[in-house]
Design a protein around this motif. Structure first.
Motif, PDB file in Angstrom:
ATOM      1  N   PHE A 296      26.922  54.785  21.261  1.00  0.00           N
ATOM      2  CA  PHE A 296      26.407  54.030  22.401  1.00  0.00           C
ATOM      3  C   PHE A 296      27.501  53.322  23.194  1.00  0.00           C
ATOM      4  CE2 PHE A 296      21.909  53.394  20.418  1.00  0.00           C
ATOM      5  CZ  PHE A 296      21.638  54.728  20.676  1.00  0.00           C
ATOM      6  N   SER A 297      28.735  53.358  22.724  1.00  0.00           N
ATOM      7  CA  SER A 297      29.806  52.602  23.386  1.00  0.00           C
ATOM      8  C   SER A 297      30.195  53.159  24.749  1.00  0.00           C
ATOM      9  CB  SER A 297      31.051  52.558  22.485  1.00  0.00           C
ATOM     10  OG  SER A 297      31.589  53.859  22.300  1.00  0.00           O
ATOM     11  N   LEU A 298      29.713  54.346  25.082  1.00  0.00           N
ATOM     12  CA  LEU A 298      30.044  54.945  26.384  1.00  0.00           C
ATOM     13  C   LEU A 298      28.827  55.073  27.303  1.00  0.00           C
ATOM     14  CD1 LEU A 298      32.574  57.701  25.242  1.00  0.00           C
ATOM     15  CD2 LEU A 298      33.059  55.752  26.728  1.00  0.00           C
ATOM     16  N   LEU A 299      27.726  54.445  26.933  1.00  0.00           N
ATOM     17  CA  LEU A 299      26.527  54.560  27.760  1.00  0.00           C
ATOM     18  C   LEU A 299      26.701  53.908  29.135  1.00  0.00           C
ATOM     19  CD1 LEU A 299      23.546  54.031  25.272  1.00  0.00           C
ATOM     20  CD2 LEU A 299      24.485  56.168  26.179  1.00  0.00           C
ATOM     21  N   ASP A 300      27.581  52.918  29.229  1.00  0.00           N
ATOM     22  CA  ASP A 300      27.819  52.311  30.544  1.00  0.00           C
ATOM     23  C   ASP A 300      28.479  53.314  31.481  1.00  0.00           C
ATOM     24  OD1 ASP A 300      30.086  52.229  28.894  1.00  0.00           O
ATOM     25  OD2 ASP A 300      30.935  50.504  29.946  1.00  0.00           O
ATOM     26  N   LYS A 301      29.400  54.131  30.949  1.00  0.00           N
ATOM     27  CA  LYS A 301      30.035  55.177  31.759  1.00  0.00           C
ATOM     28  C   LYS A 301      29.015  56.244  32.146  1.00  0.00           C
ATOM     29  CE  LYS A 301      34.301  53.617  31.310  1.00  0.00           C
ATOM     30  NZ  LYS A 301      35.063  53.069  32.460  1.00  0.00           N
ATOM     31  N   LEU A 302      28.126  56.544  31.211  1.00  0.00           N
ATOM     32  CA  LEU A 302      27.138  57.594  31.441  1.00  0.00           C
ATOM     33  C   LEU A 302      26.155  57.233  32.542  1.00  0.00           C
ATOM     34  CD1 LEU A 302      25.937  60.317  30.386  1.00  0.00           C
ATOM     35  CD2 LEU A 302      24.480  58.930  28.907  1.00  0.00           C
ATOM     36  N   PHE A 303      25.634  56.000  32.487  1.00  0.00           N
ATOM     37  CA  PHE A 303      24.587  55.615  33.424  1.00  0.00           C
ATOM     38  C   PHE A 303      25.088  54.823  34.616  1.00  0.00           C
ATOM     39  CE2 PHE A 303      22.125  56.047  29.385  1.00  0.00           C
ATOM     40  CZ  PHE A 303      21.390  57.148  29.788  1.00  0.00           C
ATOM     41  N   GLY A 304      26.369  54.425  34.605  1.00  0.00           N
ATOM     42  CA  GLY A 304      26.914  53.685  35.738  1.00  0.00           C
ATOM     43  C   GLY A 304      26.369  52.281  35.848  1.00  0.00           C
ATOM     44  N   ASN A 305      25.903  51.727  34.739  1.00  0.00           N
ATOM     45  CA  ASN A 305      25.386  50.359  34.708  1.00  0.00           C
ATOM     46  C   ASN A 305      26.076  49.584  33.591  1.00  0.00           C
ATOM     47  OD1 ASN A 305      23.398  50.609  36.759  1.00  0.00           O
ATOM     48  ND2 ASN A 305      22.052  51.675  35.333  1.00  0.00           N
ATOM     49  N   PRO A 306      26.107  48.240  33.686  1.00  0.00           N
ATOM     50  CA  PRO A 306      26.694  47.455  32.597  1.00  0.00           C
ATOM     51  C   PRO A 306      26.025  47.783  31.262  1.00  0.00           C
ATOM     52  CG  PRO A 306      26.290  46.060  34.511  1.00  0.00           C
ATOM     53  CD  PRO A 306      25.645  47.381  34.809  1.00  0.00           C
ATOM     54  N   LEU A 307      26.812  47.791  30.193  1.00  0.00           N
ATOM     55  CA  LEU A 307      26.312  48.183  28.879  1.00  0.00           C
ATOM     56  C   LEU A 307      25.142  47.307  28.433  1.00  0.00           C
ATOM     57  CD1 LEU A 307      26.888  50.290  26.732  1.00  0.00           C
ATOM     58  CD2 LEU A 307      28.473  48.694  25.642  1.00  0.00           C
ATOM     59  N   ILE A 308      25.191  46.025  28.745  1.00  0.00           N
ATOM     60  CA  ILE A 308      24.128  45.114  28.316  1.00  0.00           C
ATOM     61  C   ILE A 308      22.782  45.503  28.925  1.00  0.00           C
ATOM     62  CG2 ILE A 308      24.542  43.420  30.183  1.00  0.00           C
ATOM     63  CD1 ILE A 308      23.934  41.236  28.058  1.00  0.00           C
ATOM     64  N   GLU A 309      22.810  46.058  30.141  1.00  0.00           N
ATOM     65  CA  GLU A 309      21.570  46.499  30.788  1.00  0.00           C
ATOM     66  C   GLU A 309      21.045  47.784  30.157  1.00  0.00           C
ATOM     67  OE1 GLU A 309      21.915  46.842  35.005  1.00  0.00           O
ATOM     68  OE2 GLU A 309      22.823  44.852  35.250  1.00  0.00           O
ATOM     69  N   VAL A 310      21.969  48.705  29.881  1.00  0.00           N
ATOM     70  CA  VAL A 310      21.568  49.994  29.320  1.00  0.00           C
ATOM     71  C   VAL A 310      20.983  49.821  27.918  1.00  0.00           C
ATOM     72  CG1 VAL A 310      22.373  52.299  28.663  1.00  0.00           C
ATOM     73  CG2 VAL A 310      23.346  51.174  30.670  1.00  0.00           C
TER      74      VAL A 310
END
Length: 381
Positions: A296-310
């Motif tokens: 999950f550490s790259l989900l911010d890159k994947l979705f283009g949103n801050p990690l806390i939101e994702v």
């Protein structure tokens, strides 16, 4: 990686170490079974002066799995040319780099090019002349240059392009994302197979991926799968959860038949986190948490949103969240190490290995285990 984002080779960053020490490290890694465990994967090393490479190198390393990257200017020397021909005769591949003009050693078959700013114009005639070679585009910073390099005829690609996806990647398929997150939630609370089946049946691509995975060589199934329930049971809840996490990366956009470049990166982080946790004596639940943190550490890159939101809809436990958002605790320290593990050596912090109670041998065994799983993922997905 190739154009489908499958792993082809590991490029070792030895900094300014002399050739003798580089060969020694490669022999150490061979003892750790890097070549045996990474089937089909080569190791690419820079050799500023090939004459310094021991003449008996073929007795020390499996040269068929080694690529020597040699500066173009060093190939003018006759002794160097003889040494390179000797390497090639024993199975090693020689790749010419640091090319400043379109003039090149007549024995060259493949080139490696720094594409950090653009695709240099002077290498294009060379690539036409050396048609059929697996030329390498190095240091690609983003997906736009990756596409240009692919179009120019390069076959191998490296760089940070995975961490800089196109802007339109942001939440490219919200419905698929929602369905996957819901599936992950169901698996986490050990829901009945019937509930999982219903969600799989709503998505043809997810269904295809499930059956493809269960039928893959990794599971070596000899029975024919005839239902969703059977596929889920054959796979098992723990493996299903992990592959659904991977599918978060797979489903975001069309990659022309290839993987999302972020997927192998996330797979490496997840597997290395798990391997480190195992070395430290982690329980089954702790191993699952470690794997999840890496994935999950790259989900911010994947979705283009801050990690806390994702991460908000996932209802993760506090230890996992603290590791991901603040790098707190043992999982947080492990993530800090893992995020640096495939970066340039200048960014690496060897002290992190000791802080986690690992030896250098432990660390390299974990890294090899992680790349072996990435290799499997790249073949199976």
């Amino acid at each position: 990686m190739n154009s489908k984002q499958q792993l082809l080779a590991l490029q070792a960053d030895f900094g300014a170490l002399p050739v003798s020490e580089v060969i020694g490290i490669l022999q150490f890694l061979q003892e750790k079974e890097i070549f045996a465990k990474l089937t089909g994967i080569s190791v690419l090393i820079g050799v500023p002066d090939p004459v310094l490479v021991p003449a008996d190198i073929d007795t020390r390393l499996p040269l068929a799995r080694v690529l020597f990257s040699v500066p173009s200017r060093s190939t003018d020397d006759k002794d160097t040319q003889s040494r390179l021909k000797y390497f090639s005769s024993h199975g090693a591949r020689v790749v010419i780099d640091d090319i400043e003009t379109n003039a090149i050693w007549e024995g060259a078959k493949e080139i490696s090019v720094d594409c950090s700013k653009d695709i240099p114009a002077h290498v294009k005639p060379l690539m036409i002349r050396l048609h059929g070679g697996n030329h390498i585009a190095q240091n690609l910073p983003n997906s736009a240059l990756l596409a240009q390099a692919d179009e120019a005829g390069f076959k191998w690609f490296s760089g940070d392009y995975a961490f800089n996806p196109p802007v339109h990647n942001k939440a490219a398929d919200a419905t698929a994302r929602t369905r996957l997150l819901k599936l992950l939630g169901l698996v986490a609370r050990d829901a009945e197979s019937r509930e999982l089946e219903e969600l799989f049946k709503q998505d043809a691509t997810l269904s295809f991926m499930l059956f493809k995975l269960v039928s893959s060589a990794a599971f070596a199934q000899t029975v024919r799968v005839s239902s969703f329930g059977q596929a889920i049971n054959l796979l098992g809840r723990r493996q299903l959860q992990r592959w659904l996490q991977l599918l978060l990366y797979a489903r975001q956009q069309d990659h022309h038949g290839g993987l999302n470049p972020l997927m192998p990166r996330a797979a490496f982080r997840a597997s290395l986190m798990e391997a480190i946790c195992l070395k430290r004596g982690g329980s089954k639940d702790e191993l699952d948490c470690a794997f999840m943190v890496g994935m999950f550490s790259l989900l911010d890159k994947l979705f283009g949103n801050p990690l806390i939101e994702v991460l908000q809809p996932l209802n993760l436990n506090s230890e996992v969240l603290s590791a991901l958002l603040q790098k707190i605790g043992a999982l947080g320290k492990s993530l800090d190490l893992v995020e640096k593990a495939d970066r340039p050596y200048k960014d690496f912090t060897p002290g992190l290995i000791e802080e986690l109670g690992l030896s250098a041998d432990d660390y390299y065994e974990c890294v090899i285990t992680a790349y072996a799983w990435v290799n499997q993922v790249c073949q199976d997905m």
